[in-house]
Design a protein around this motif. Structure first.
Motif: not given
Ligand code: ZN
Length: 280
Positions: A208-211, A202-203, A47-52
């Motif tokens: 999200a960055d495609g990394a 981080r994951a 959630v911190d990373a923006g998961a909705d």
């Protein structure tokens, strides 16, 4: 982004012995407390990373370990163990990343805490073509076949090693160090759970960055189970589409990995039915 969490129990913080993960044992309830702590830590990071949208699939044994009331309200929960895709039920190609929380090393890994593959006694090994896999590798390939990378693995030191063998630069959190199969040196939850939150964050950001790279799962594929006994192999071979290779081994073959995975779930359930012990 949609985030999928497969939550097993053997690789949870503070869990070392079979009694810690077997329902009905006095120690199990404390294991469940720690299970909620580690899974909620992963939800927090996502959630911190923006998961909705966060979906947690209870993946251990009865698959009725997580309590809806104690799981973070920002996640949905899949509960129950009759689901067709077992530890990976609910994952689709709409998800951006999968996180494996509380995982363990494959059967036969020296000094790995609660090492096994699917069943504690019944199954000696599982193979994807010529590669022996544990639950981690078997499940990661299904995610890969859907185009979903596995971005985080938590568990003991051997599980972290297996994760790096199977996946391309995953985030990992080592919550304990194996002493033998039923003993471990355990880090405190006060250290591991913040680490899980940070690694989960981080994951999801890297996904999200495609990394992150999905595991390779090109068809056609053969998945082979090596059973402890001939009667288990016989039961497994009773499922349509399952081949008996020899006394102990059965196999399924399919053009697509996802079809082979689904057939493997049926093969494993049939071969393991009637065994008196499986902690999943
Ligand atoms: Zn388990």
């Amino acid at each position: 982004m949609k985030v999928f969490i497969s939550a097993d129990m053997e690789g949870i913080t503070g869990v070392a012995a079979a009694e810690d993960v077997v329902k009905g044992e006095p120690e199990y309830e404390r294991g469940v407390d720690l299970l909620h702590g580690d899974v909620n830590a992963a939800v927090e990071g996502a959630v911190d990373a923006g998961a909705d949208d966060v979906l947690v699939n209870d993946s251990h044994s009865s698959m009725r370990n997580l309590d809806r009331e104690r799981l973070d309200d920002r996640a949905d929960l899949i509960r129950g163990n009759t689901k067709p895709r077992s530890m990976m039920e609910g994952l689709t190609d709409e998800f951006g990343v999968a996180l494996f929380v509380g995982y363990h090393a494959k059967a036969g890994t020296p000094e790995a805490v609660l090492n096994h593959t699917f069943f504690g006694h019944a199954l000696q090994s599982l193979w994807v073509d010529d590669t022996e896999v544990g639950e981690l590798g078997w499940n990661a390939r299904l995610a890969g076949s859907l185009g979903v990378p596995v971005g985080l693995v938590t568990g003991d030191d051997a599980t972290v090693t297996e994760a790096h063998d199977e996946l391309t630069s995953p985030e990992t959190v080592q919550v304990k160090e194996g002493i033998d199969r039923f003993s471990a040196r355990c880090r405190p939850a006060a250290a591991t759970q913040p680490a899980i939150t940070a690694a989960s964050c981080r994951a999801v950001e890297r996904a999200a960055d495609g990394a992150l790279s999905p595991a390779q799962a090109e068809g056609p594929v053969t998945i082979t189970a090596s059973w402890a006994t001939t009667n288990q192999a016989g039961s497994a071979a009773g499922v349509p589409g399952v081949d008996r290779l020899d006394g102990r081994r059965t196999a399924v073959t399919a053009e697509a990995y996802s079809d082979a995975y689904d057939a493997t779930v049926g093969m494993l359930r049939a071969g393991g039915s009637g065994t008196d012990e499986h902690y999943g």
